[in-house]
Design a protein around this motif. Structure first.
Motif, PDB file in Angstrom:
ATOM      1  N   ALA A 224       0.884  -1.168   0.007  1.00 42.78           N
ATOM      2  CA  ALA A 224      -0.128  -0.109  -0.085  1.00 42.78           C
ATOM      3  C   ALA A 224       0.806   1.323  -0.002  1.00 42.78           C
ATOM      4  N   GLY A 225       1.953   1.168   0.694  1.00 40.03           N
ATOM      5  CA  GLY A 225       2.719   2.537   0.991  1.00 40.03           C
ATOM      6  C   GLY A 225       3.531   2.520  -0.470  1.00 40.03           C
ATOM      7  N   ILE A 226       3.847   1.620  -1.112  1.00 39.27           N
ATOM      8  CA  ILE A 226       4.468   1.752  -2.561  1.00 39.27           C
ATOM      9  C   ILE A 226       3.743   2.193  -3.576  1.00 39.27           C
ATOM     10  N   ALA A 227       2.223   1.479  -3.725  1.00 41.68           N
ATOM     11  CA  ALA A 227       1.420   2.127  -4.586  1.00 41.68           C
ATOM     12  C   ALA A 227       0.893   3.677  -4.342  1.00 41.68           C
ATOM     13  N   PHE A 228       0.770   3.732  -3.041  1.00 40.33           N
ATOM     14  CA  PHE A 228       0.485   5.176  -2.811  1.00 40.33           C
ATOM     15  C   PHE A 228       1.781   6.175  -3.166  1.00 40.33           C
ATOM     16  N   GLY A 229       2.926   5.956  -2.943  1.00 47.36           N
ATOM     17  CA  GLY A 229       4.076   6.479  -3.453  1.00 47.36           C
ATOM     18  C   GLY A 229       3.963   6.975  -4.971  1.00 47.36           C
ATOM     19  N   THR A 230       3.388   5.902  -5.838  1.00 51.82           N
ATOM     20  CA  THR A 230       3.159   6.260  -7.357  1.00 51.82           C
ATOM     21  C   THR A 230       2.302   7.365  -7.305  1.00 51.82           C
ATOM     22  N   LEU A 231       1.228   7.413  -6.625  1.00 54.46           N
ATOM     23  CA  LEU A 231       0.450   8.613  -6.679  1.00 54.46           C
ATOM     24  C   LEU A 231       0.733  10.036  -6.053  1.00 54.46           C
ATOM     25  N   VAL A 232       1.845   9.802  -5.170  1.00 54.73           N
ATOM     26  CA  VAL A 232       2.516  10.968  -4.561  1.00 54.73           C
ATOM     27  C   VAL A 232       3.434  11.638  -5.774  1.00 54.73           C
ATOM     28  N   VAL A 233       4.100  10.723  -6.411  1.00 54.01           N
ATOM     29  CA  VAL A 233       4.893  11.424  -7.473  1.00 54.01           C
ATOM     30  C   VAL A 233       3.973  11.975  -8.519  1.00 54.01           C
ATOM     31  N   ARG A 234       2.841  11.492  -8.716  1.00 54.51           N
ATOM     32  CA  ARG A 234       1.998  12.246  -9.700  1.00 54.51           C
ATOM     33  C   ARG A 234       1.679  13.590  -9.036  1.00 54.51           C
ATOM     34  N   ALA A 235       1.289  13.754  -7.992  1.00 49.15           N
ATOM     35  CA  ALA A 235       0.851  15.029  -7.389  1.00 49.15           C
ATOM     36  C   ALA A 235       2.337  15.850  -7.257  1.00 49.15           C
ATOM     37  N   ASN A 236       3.213  15.311  -7.030  1.00 44.43           N
ATOM     38  CA  ASN A 236       4.435  16.149  -7.016  1.00 44.43           C
ATOM     39  C   ASN A 236       4.868  16.876  -8.406  1.00 44.43           C
ATOM     40  N   VAL A 237       4.602  16.247  -9.404  1.00 40.41           N
ATOM     41  CA  VAL A 237       4.824  16.755 -10.653  1.00 40.41           C
ATOM     42  C   VAL A 237       3.750  17.760 -11.011  1.00 40.41           C
ATOM     43  N   ALA A 238       2.462  17.577 -10.635  1.00 35.10           N
ATOM     44  CA  ALA A 238       1.518  18.644 -10.820  1.00 35.10           C
ATOM     45  C   ALA A 238       1.758  19.794 -10.023  1.00 35.10           C
ATOM     46  N   ILE A 239       2.252  19.582  -8.817  1.00 35.38           N
ATOM     47  CA  ILE A 239       2.692  20.883  -7.944  1.00 35.38           C
ATOM     48  C   ILE A 239       3.713  21.818  -8.534  1.00 35.38           C
ATOM     49  N   ARG A 240       4.888  20.768  -8.945  1.00 34.17           N
ATOM     50  CA  ARG A 240       5.934  21.783  -9.681  1.00 34.17           C
ATOM     51  C   ARG A 240       5.458  22.292 -10.645  1.00 34.17           C
ATOM     52  N   ARG A 241       4.559  21.888 -11.631  1.00 30.31           N
ATOM     53  CA  ARG A 241       4.218  22.521 -12.689  1.00 30.31           C
ATOM     54  C   ARG A 241       3.448  23.854 -12.089  1.00 30.31           C
ATOM     55  N   GLU A 242       2.768  23.782 -11.191  1.00 28.71           N
ATOM     56  CA  GLU A 242       1.868  25.013 -10.666  1.00 28.71           C
ATOM     57  C   GLU A 242       3.073  26.025 -10.131  1.00 28.71           C
ATOM     58  N   LEU A 243       4.005  25.537  -9.537  1.00 26.95           N
ATOM     59  CA  LEU A 243       5.024  26.468  -9.032  1.00 26.95           C
ATOM     60  C   LEU A 243       6.045  26.895  -9.928  1.00 26.95           C
ATOM     61  N   GLU A 244       5.858  26.550 -11.247  1.00 27.42           N
ATOM     62  CA  GLU A 244       6.530  26.789 -12.500  1.00 27.42           C
ATOM     63  C   GLU A 244       7.999  26.505 -12.212  1.00 27.42           C
ATOM     64  N   MET A 245       8.261  25.205 -11.583  1.00 23.25           N
ATOM     65  CA  MET A 245       9.507  24.895 -11.317  1.00 23.25           C
ATOM     66  C   MET A 245       9.902  24.088 -12.411  1.00 23.25           C
ATOM     67  N   PRO A 246      11.064  24.325 -13.388  1.00 21.07           N
ATOM     68  CA  PRO A 246      11.408  23.652 -14.327  1.00 21.07           C
ATOM     69  C   PRO A 246      11.842  22.106 -14.082  1.00 21.07           C
ATOM     70  N   LEU A 247      11.105  20.981 -14.848  1.00 19.54           N
ATOM     71  CA  LEU A 247      11.460  19.521 -14.593  1.00 19.54           C
ATOM     72  C   LEU A 247      11.205  18.889 -15.744  1.00 19.54           C
ATOM     73  N   ASP A 248      12.230  17.965 -15.972  1.00 17.54           N
ATOM     74  CA  ASP A 248      12.059  16.823 -17.174  1.00 17.54           C
ATOM     75  C   ASP A 248      11.060  15.812 -16.589  1.00 17.54           C
ATOM     76  N   THR A 249       9.945  16.018 -16.680  1.00 17.41           N
ATOM     77  CA  THR A 249       8.795  14.971 -16.422  1.00 17.41           C
ATOM     78  C   THR A 249       9.304  13.534 -16.584  1.00 17.41           C
ATOM     79  N   GLU A 250       9.566  13.442 -17.851  1.00 15.81           N
ATOM     80  CA  GLU A 250       9.762  11.996 -18.492  1.00 15.81           C
ATOM     81  C   GLU A 250      10.745  11.217 -17.483  1.00 15.81           C
ATOM     82  N   ALA A 251      11.956  12.112 -17.509  1.00 16.84           N
ATOM     83  CA  ALA A 251      13.106  11.611 -16.728  1.00 16.84           C
ATOM     84  C   ALA A 251      12.873  11.334 -14.994  1.00 16.84           C
ATOM     85  N   TYR A 252      12.043  12.333 -14.494  1.00 18.98           N
ATOM     86  CA  TYR A 252      11.864  12.163 -13.193  1.00 18.98           C
ATOM     87  C   TYR A 252      10.703  10.897 -13.085  1.00 18.98           C
TER      88      TYR A 252
END
Length: 317
Positions: A224-252
């Motif tokens: 459950a913790g590992i599966a939840f971590g996958t969703l956390v990663v997606r949320a972090n990507v969305a948050i970085r976009r909101e904050l306009e922090m450059p990120l290579d999404t595919e590599a991340y």
């Protein structure tokens, strides 16, 4: 007549006057246009500054909200993994997620639809996992309570056994030969020994069952913790976009996927080791063998009456 008078008046004005007037008019017109242009630039600058201040306030608010939400998601992931920990008290476990509901709900106020959706999906999975793991944790808690009860029974029976042995020693020293006294104490000793054997056997069975239940809970909490971590990663990507922090999404995402796979392998290895350690702990606590608590008190007390207890070799004298 009037028109001729006006023409005559214009003709009487020196040409230099017209030149000065024309020059002044052109100068004033130029100043007017310059001032107007400068005024427009100032207005545009003020409007831009106001927009930048509003944007900065908005970004500052978003940074505060998003950093709190990212921290809350991390605590939620730790909370899921901690379901299998037996060294963590209930209040300490609950303290891991205290206040995360408010931190995640703030995202609904400042976040875009994509970010809100990512947070909602992670939160829904978290709630389902908590419910499932909570149900799965109940048998583990019940087994631990039953183990404590059996250990208490063993302790109580051991107390009765020790008390009977003490009285038998005193009777032996006093050369007591009354068969009724010896019969009563031997009966207490036998019953206490039997109660300890029965409780120890139940205790071994409970510990083996607990081992299986804890292993299952450990596995499911880790998954459950590992599966939840996958969703956390997606949320972090969305948050970085909101904050306009450059990120290579595919590599991340690739990096985090490999990290999750490594974590899953490590969790599997840890689980196997933990199960083996607990199994060895269970087998290291065997039930008392019959006769393990039997003692001998010497000789025959009177003709035809022999103490039930027998004396192991090496305890004479």
């Amino acid at each position: 007549m009037l028109l001729e008078s006006v023409f005559a008046l214009f003709k009487s004005v020196p040409a230099i006057f017209y030149a000065i007037t024309t020059g002044s008019t052109i100068t004033l017109s130029g100043l007017y246009m310059q001032n107007r242009s400068e005024s427009e630039r100032n207005t545009e600058r003020l409007r831009h500054d106001a927009l930048m201040r509003d944007r900065e306030r908005d970004m500052a608010l978003r940074r505060e909200v998003y950093l709190k939400s990212a921290e809350a998601l991390a605590h939620a992931q730790e909370y899921l993994a901690a379901f299998a920990r037996d060294d963590l008290a209930a209040d300490q476990h609950e303290a891991l997620i205290r206040g995360i509901g408010g931190d995640l709900n703030k995202v609904h106020i400042v976040g875009s639809l994509a970010t809100v959706q990512a947070i909602v999906e992670a939160n829904e999975f978290f709630v389902r996992s908590v419910a499932d793991l909570g149900v799965e944790q109940l048998p583990v808690k019940r087994l631990k309570e039953e183990i404590k009860a059996e250990e208490f029974l063993i302790e109580a029976a051991g107390g009765r056994r020790d008390e009977a042995l003490t009285r038998m020693r005193e009777m032996d020293r006093a050369q007591a030969t009354e068969s009724a006294f010896w019969t009563v104490q031997n009966q207490i000793l036998t019953e206490a020994h039997a109660a300890m054997e029965d409780a120890a056997e139940r205790l071994r069975e409970l510990r083996e069952t607990l081992l299986v239940s804890e292993a299952r809970l450990l596995r499911d909490a880790a998954h459950a913790g590992i599966a939840f971590g996958t969703l956390v990663v997606r949320a972090n990507v969305a948050i970085r976009r909101e904050l306009e922090m450059p990120l290579d999404t595919e590599a991340y995402l690739g990096l985090m996927e490999r990290s999750q796979e490594t974590l899953a392998r490590n969790v599997g290895n840890f689980q196997e080791q933990a199960i083996e350690d607990r199994r060895s702990l269970v087998t290291a606590r065997p039930a008392p063998a019959r006769g393990a608590f039997v003692h001998w008190f010497g000789r025959q007390k009177e003709p035809g009456i022999q103490a039930v207890a027998e004396r192991p070799a090496g305890q004479e004298g």
